[in-house]
Enzyme design. Structure first.
Site, short mmCIF file in Angstrom:
data_model
loop_
_atom_site.label_atom_id
_atom_site.label_comp_id
_atom_site.label_asym_id
_atom_site.label_seq_id
_atom_site.Cartn_x
_atom_site.Cartn_y
_atom_site.Cartn_z
N LYS A 39 0.84 -1.20 0.00
CA LYS A 39 0.00 0.00 0.00
C LYS A 39 0.88 1.25 0.00
O LYS A 39 0.65 2.19 -0.77
CB LYS A 39 -0.93 -0.01 1.23
CG LYS A 39 -2.07 -1.02 1.09
CD LYS A 39 -2.85 -1.23 2.39
CE LYS A 39 -3.86 -2.36 2.21
NZ LYS A 39 -4.61 -2.71 3.42
N GLN A 89 -4.40 -1.31 9.59
CA GLN A 89 -4.41 -2.67 9.03
C GLN A 89 -5.01 -3.66 10.03
O GLN A 89 -4.60 -3.69 11.20
CB GLN A 89 -2.98 -3.07 8.64
CG GLN A 89 -2.88 -4.39 7.90
CD GLN A 89 -3.48 -4.36 6.49
OE1 GLN A 89 -3.62 -3.30 5.88
NE2 GLN A 89 -3.84 -5.52 5.98
N ASP A 140 -11.01 2.99 4.07
CA ASP A 140 -11.50 1.62 3.95
C ASP A 140 -13.03 1.59 3.82
O ASP A 140 -13.60 0.58 3.44
CB ASP A 140 -11.15 0.82 5.22
CG ASP A 140 -9.81 0.11 5.14
OD1 ASP A 140 -9.48 -0.41 4.07
OD2 ASP A 140 -9.11 0.08 6.18
N1 GUN Z 1 -6.72 -6.50 6.37
C1 GUN Z 1 -7.01 -7.26 5.29
N2 GUN Z 1 -7.67 -6.53 4.36
C2 GUN Z 1 -7.80 -5.29 4.87
C3 GUN Z 1 -8.37 -4.10 4.38
O1 GUN Z 1 -8.92 -4.02 3.29
N3 GUN Z 1 -8.28 -3.01 5.21
C4 GUN Z 1 -7.70 -3.08 6.44
N4 GUN Z 1 -7.69 -1.96 7.16
N5 GUN Z 1 -7.16 -4.17 6.92
C5 GUN Z 1 -7.20 -5.27 6.14
#
Ligand code: GUN
Length: 300
Positions: free
Chosen positions: A54, A98, A121
Site C-alpha cells: 500500500k 491494518q 476503507d
Molecule cells: N486487512 C485485510 N484486508 C484489509 C483491508 O482491506 N483493510 C484493512 N484496514 N485491513 C485489512
C-alpha cells in the site's frame, strides 16, 4: 463459449495511471498532495506485506505516504491517540489501520475512532450509510474494484440480474448496495440460501465472495454471464508436487470459463484492484476535504 479473461492486473495498472494524473492536477492547480496514513500494530507477516504494498503504490501515484508501525504490545489507548492525532493532521486525507489488530485491542473502537472523512476503507457506519444512499465519499475498496470491472465489461448494468454470493460487511453487503445503485436487480445469497444453483442460472452477473474454494460450480453459470470471483483460497496442489499449494477462487474456474462471457481469474482478477481503489478513495477524501468535486472515474 470460452470466456474472456478479465485482466484485473492490467485494469488496476491503468487505474493507477488515472489516479496519478488526478494527483498531478491536484498538486499543480490546487497545491494539494493527497496523503495516506497506514497504521500497523504488531508483526503479522501477511499484514506487513499488504502494508508495504500500500505504501509503495501510494508513493508511485505521487501521493504522500505515512507509515506508523506500533509494537505488538501497544495499548488500545496508544493506537486511539495516534488516530486522534492523524484525524487532526491537514496533510493526512486517508487513514487505514491494518486489520487484524492484536487481540487486546477492540477493532470496533479503532474503526469508530477514525474520522469518517478520512476512513478510506469505508468501514465506519456513517460511510456505509452514504454508500447505501448514494452520497459522495469513500467506497469499500474491493466492491468498488468489482464495480469498475463490471462497468468496463458490460457498460450499463441497469436491469441486469446480479447475484452476490456472500453477505460480509466488507464485500457482500456493500457490493449489493453498489449494484442496486446502478439499477441492477440484486439477489444477495449466503450460506442459508436454498438452491443457489437455480439462482445463479438466471444471473447475468455473479459476484462470488464466500471464501470457500471453488464452491460455485461451472454448470451453475448462465451462458454469457459475467463472473467476478473475489475469493482467494490457498489449497493443496498435489499435482504440483508433495506439499505444494495453489490459489483458487470461490468459482470453479475451468468449467465456469466454458459458459461465462467474461470471468476474473484468481490470482490476477479482483485482487490487484483493491489497493488501486484504496488510492482512488484517498483522492476522493482529499478532494472532499478541500471543497473539490472528486473525479467521477475514481468512484462509484
Ligand atoms: N486487512 C485485510 N484486508 C484489509 C483491508 O482491506 N483493510 C484493512 N484496514 N485491513 C485489512
Amino acid at each position: 463459449m470460452s470466456a474472456k479473461i478479465i485482466d484485473g492486473k492490467a485494469f488496476a495498472a491503468d487505474l493507477r495511471k488515472k489516479i496519478a494524473a488526478h494527483v498531478d492536477e491536484l498538486k499543480s492547480k490546487h497545491s494539494l498532495t493527497p496523503g495516506l496514513a497506514v497504521i500497523i500494530v504488531g508483526h503479522d507477516p501477511a499484514s506487513q506485506v499488504y502494508v508495504n504494498n500500500k505504501a509503495k503504490q501510494t508513493v508511485e501515484v505521487g501521493m504522500n505516504s505515512f507509515k506508523f508501525e506500533l509494537p505488538e504490545t501497544a495499548t488500545e489507548d496508544e493506537v486511539l491517540a495516534l488516530i486522534d492525532e492523524l484525524n487532526n493532521r491537514e496533510d493526512v486525507h486517508g487513514i487505514l489501520c491494518q486489520l487484524p489488530v492484536p487481540k487486546h485491542i477492540d477493532e470496533n473502537k479503532i474503526i469508530n475512532a477514525l474520522s469518517p472523512a478520512k476512513d478510506v476503507d469505508c468501514f465506519s457506519p456513517e460511510n456505509v450509510g452514504k454508500v447505501a444512499i448514494g452520497l459522495p465519499g469513500p467506497v469499500p475498496c474491493t466492491p468498488l474494484g468489482c464495480l469498475m470491472l463490471l462497468r468496463d465489461e458490460l457498460g450499463d448494468l441497469s436491469g441486469k440480474n446480479a447475484v452476490v454470493i456472500g453477505r460480509s460487511n466488507l464485500v457482500g453487503k456493500p457490493m449489493g448496495a453498489l449494484l442496486l445503485r446502478d439499477s441492477a436487480t440484486v439477489t444477495t445469497a449466503h450460506s442459508r440460501t436454498k438452491d443457489l444453483a437455480a439462482i445463479c442460472k438466471d444471473a447475468d452477473i455473479v459476484v462470488a465472495a464466500v471464501g470457500r474454494p471453488e464452491m460455485v460450480k461451472g454448470d451453475w453459470i448462465k451462458e454469457g454471464a459475467t463472473v467476478i470471483d473475489v475469493g482467494i483460497n490457498r489449497v493443496d496442489a498435489p499435482e504440483k508436487g508433495d506439499g505444494k499449494t495453489k490459489l483458487v477462487g470461490d468459482v470453479e474456474f475451468a468449467s465456469a470459463s466454458e459458459r461465462a462471457g467474461a470471468i476474473t481469474p484468481v490470482p490476477g482478477g479482483v485482487g490487484p484492484m483493491t489497493i488501486a481503489c484504496l488510492l482512488a478513495n484517498t483522492v476522493t477524501t482529499a478532494c472532499l476535504a478541500n471543497g473539490l468535486t472528486p473525479p467521477a472515474d475514481l468512484t462509484a
